[in-house]
Design a protein around this motif. Structure first.
Motif, short mmCIF file in Angstrom:
data_model
loop_
_atom_site.label_atom_id
_atom_site.label_comp_id
_atom_site.label_asym_id
_atom_site.label_seq_id
_atom_site.Cartn_x
_atom_site.Cartn_y
_atom_site.Cartn_z
N GLY A 98 0.39 -0.67 0.17
CA GLY A 98 -0.01 -0.04 0.06
C GLY A 98 0.89 1.36 0.27
N THR A 99 0.76 2.49 -0.46
CA THR A 99 1.13 3.76 -1.03
C THR A 99 0.25 4.63 0.53
OG1 THR A 99 -0.72 4.86 -1.71
CG2 THR A 99 1.29 3.56 -2.75
N GLU A 100 0.38 5.72 1.44
CA GLU A 100 0.85 6.46 2.02
C GLU A 100 -0.63 7.12 1.94
OE1 GLU A 100 3.60 6.58 0.20
OE2 GLU A 100 5.17 6.52 2.25
N SER A 101 -1.36 7.14 0.76
CA SER A 101 -2.84 7.46 0.51
C SER A 101 -3.83 7.11 1.14
CB SER A 101 -3.09 8.40 -1.40
OG SER A 101 -2.74 7.06 -2.08
N GLN A 102 -3.12 5.43 0.61
CA GLN A 102 -3.93 4.03 0.11
C GLN A 102 -4.52 4.17 1.89
OE1 GLN A 102 -2.07 1.55 -1.94
NE2 GLN A 102 -4.30 0.95 -2.45
N ILE A 103 -3.07 4.92 3.28
CA ILE A 103 -2.88 4.14 4.36
C ILE A 103 -3.85 5.36 4.90
CG2 ILE A 103 -1.51 5.47 6.66
CD1 ILE A 103 1.09 3.59 5.34
N GLY A 104 -3.88 6.54 4.18
CA GLY A 104 -4.73 7.82 4.81
C GLY A 104 -6.12 7.32 4.75
N TRP A 105 -6.16 6.59 3.40
CA TRP A 105 -8.04 6.70 3.69
C TRP A 105 -8.51 5.51 4.14
CZ3 TRP A 105 -11.20 8.67 1.17
CH2 TRP A 105 -11.13 9.63 0.46
N VAL A 106 -7.73 3.86 4.18
CA VAL A 106 -8.30 2.92 5.42
C VAL A 106 -7.82 3.90 7.03
CG1 VAL A 106 -7.05 1.33 6.03
CG2 VAL A 106 -7.30 1.31 3.68
N MET A 107 -7.26 4.64 7.51
CA MET A 107 -7.59 4.57 8.83
C MET A 107 -8.15 5.71 8.75
SD MET A 107 -5.07 2.81 9.78
CE MET A 107 -4.81 3.58 11.25
N GLY A 108 -8.24 6.69 7.78
CA GLY A 108 -9.47 7.22 7.31
C GLY A 108 -10.80 7.64 7.36
N SER A 109 -10.79 6.30 7.32
CA SER A 109 -12.41 5.44 6.51
C SER A 109 -13.45 5.40 8.46
CB SER A 109 -12.40 3.93 6.19
OG SER A 109 -11.46 2.66 6.67
N TYR A 110 -12.20 4.56 9.10
CA TYR A 110 -12.31 4.79 10.46
C TYR A 110 -13.24 6.03 11.55
CZ TYR A 110 -11.38 4.63 15.54
OH TYR A 110 -11.24 5.03 17.06
N SER A 111 -12.43 7.14 10.90
CA SER A 111 -12.32 7.90 11.69
C SER A 111 -14.02 8.86 11.31
CB SER A 111 -11.49 9.21 11.22
OG SER A 111 -9.88 9.02 11.99
N LEU A 112 -14.36 8.40 9.81
CA LEU A 112 -15.40 8.87 9.27
C LEU A 112 -15.90 8.69 9.85
CD1 LEU A 112 -16.17 10.91 6.67
CD2 LEU A 112 -16.34 9.36 4.93
N THR A 113 -16.81 7.25 9.75
CA THR A 113 -17.48 6.48 10.42
C THR A 113 -17.70 6.81 11.96
OG1 THR A 113 -16.59 4.26 9.10
CG2 THR A 113 -18.10 3.94 10.80
N ALA A 114 -17.00 6.83 12.65
CA ALA A 114 -17.31 7.61 14.32
C ALA A 114 -18.10 8.98 13.30
CB ALA A 114 -15.79 7.40 14.63
N ILE A 115 -17.02 9.60 12.51
CA ILE A 115 -17.86 11.16 12.62
C ILE A 115 -19.21 10.60 12.54
CG2 ILE A 115 -17.94 12.70 11.09
CD1 ILE A 115 -14.97 12.98 10.47
#
Length: 407
Positions: free
Chosen positions: A62-79
């Motif tokens: 995975g790339t840095e942007s993919q890391i951001g999207w995977v990790m960020g999907s958790y935060s977006l759901t909680a938001i």
């Protein structure tokens, strides 16, 4: 015995009965506080282990942007989920949401254990973890805030939070050892066991107070909390942005800089946060929330800025100590500040908004800083995050000075 005798007996025995009832209630509250803290420990022992998930994504190409999207999907759901979770916890009770959150976290961890290719399942399981966090955390924090008087709220939230802070150090440190010795599948299964322990512990809570029906109607009538809690909400947004920049990208940033282990950072962070809560836990109750929030912002900005240059084993200890101290002061003060300003019947909703703002900042850091890091490098994202925190600090100082002049 005649009616007068019964009345006299009731008068004489009344204080004793009330004293016994008060003692019983205090015992139950103490027991529930312990259980809530223990279940919090197990829940975050599982969840904080996933700070190492970027390393697994990198291993799978995975790339840095993919890391951001995977990790960020958790935060977006909680938001999206926390305001609803807060209102529904006011409606249906805290315990049900503790059980829902711990069960969801367990299922997500098991799902990762069987995921050996980087695909859409990673996003789906992170979404499930976002649901777990929304359900469990808001219910548990609201439950604790209702156990104590307002004069000790900051201290209680701080002490309660220690159970989660410990896992910031333990989970990645133990997780690294598990990964190196047994692989990622064993690591994910260990996280699932911790979530299962949280589920079993939460079942022990008893005699929880119910929310008045008027509060239920109010809680479901609007998911938007009162405008008067806007100040701590905005500060939580900034805190989440800085924390997201540190925690999401530090593992890969350190690896790029040639550091094979970063467990020392998490240990320093957790030790500093716990130490300052134990020694300074009542400062926001005694001095006022803003007098504690201001120096905490300064510490957070300084620690984040340190990552621009301090990328070494000793440097990570320094940064971990500064940002850990900031967390140890800032989070309890902001949480108590939010509860102070909220309506008594809408605390779950208010804390949902507070935690949502924090995760919104975390998600913004994941999505935007991931793209920036991929194009311009990691140092720029930490410079930007520090600038935002320091600007907030200066604005708050100026606003506070103006308010004092107008008195």
């Amino acid at each position: 015995m005649n009616r007068l005798g019964k009345t006299q007996l009731a008068i004489l025995s009344g204080p004793t009965v009330q004293a016994r009832e008060s003692a019983v209630n205090d015992t139950i509250s103490s027991f529930n506080f312990f259980v809530a803290s223990l279940s919090n420990f197990f829940f975050f022992a599982s969840l904080n282990a996933f700070s190492l998930l970027p390393l697994y994504i990198k291993t799978l190409g995975g790339t840095e942007s993919q890391i951001g999207w995977v990790m960020g999907s958790y935060s977006l759901t909680a938001i999206l989920g926390q305001p609803l979770a807060g209102a529904l916890a006011d409606r249906f009770g805290r315990k049900r949401f503790l059980l829902l959150g711990s069960a969801s976290g367990m299922l997500a961890a098991i799902g990762f254990a069987y995921s050996t290719q980087l695909d859409a399942r990673f996003v789906l399981f992170r979404i499930l973890q976002g649901i777990a966090y929304s359900s469990f955390y808001i219910a548990n924090l609201t439950l604790v805030s209702e156990m104590v008087p307002s004069s000790r709220r900051g201290e209680a939230v701080g002490l309660f939070g220690i159970s989660g802070l410990i896992t910031i150090a333990l989970s990645p440190a133990i997780g690294e050892q598990v990964i190196h010795r047994a692989g990622y599948s064993a690591f994910f299964f260990a996280a699932a066991v911790a979530a299962a322990a949280c589920l079993l512990t939460s079942l022990a809570l008893r005699n929880l107070s119910s929310t008045p029906q008027a509060a239920v109607a109010s809680g479901l009538a609007s998911l938007i909390p009162s405008a008067r809690i806007l100040p701590p909400i905005l500060l939580a947004l900034v805190f989440g942005l800085a924390s997201g920049a540190v925690f999401v990208f530090l593992p890969t940033y350190a690896t790029q800089a040639g550091l094979s282990r970063i467990g020392g950072f998490y240990i320093a962070y957790s030790a500093a946060a716990i130490g300052i809560r134990l020694t300074c836990g009542r400062l926001s109750d005694r001095w006022g929330r803003q007098r504690v929030i201001l120096p905490a912002l300064l510490l957070m900005g300084s620690g984040t800025l340190g990552l621009v240059w301090l990328v070494s084993p000793v440097g990570l200890l320094v940064v971990g100590t500064l940002t850990g101290m900031a967390h140890g002061l800032l989070f309890p003060a902001l949480s108590a500040y939010t509860i102070d300003l909220a309506d008594s019947e809408g605390r779950g909703r208010a804390l949902g908004a507070f935690s949502t703002a924090m995760l919104l900042g975390h998600a913004l850091a994941s999505f935007t800083f991931g793209i920036i890091a991929e194009r311009f490098g990691y140092r720029l994202i930490y410079l930007l995050a520090s600038t935002i925190v320091m600007t907030t600090f200066m604005v708050l100082c100026r606003t506070r000075s103006r308010a004092q002049m107008l008195r």
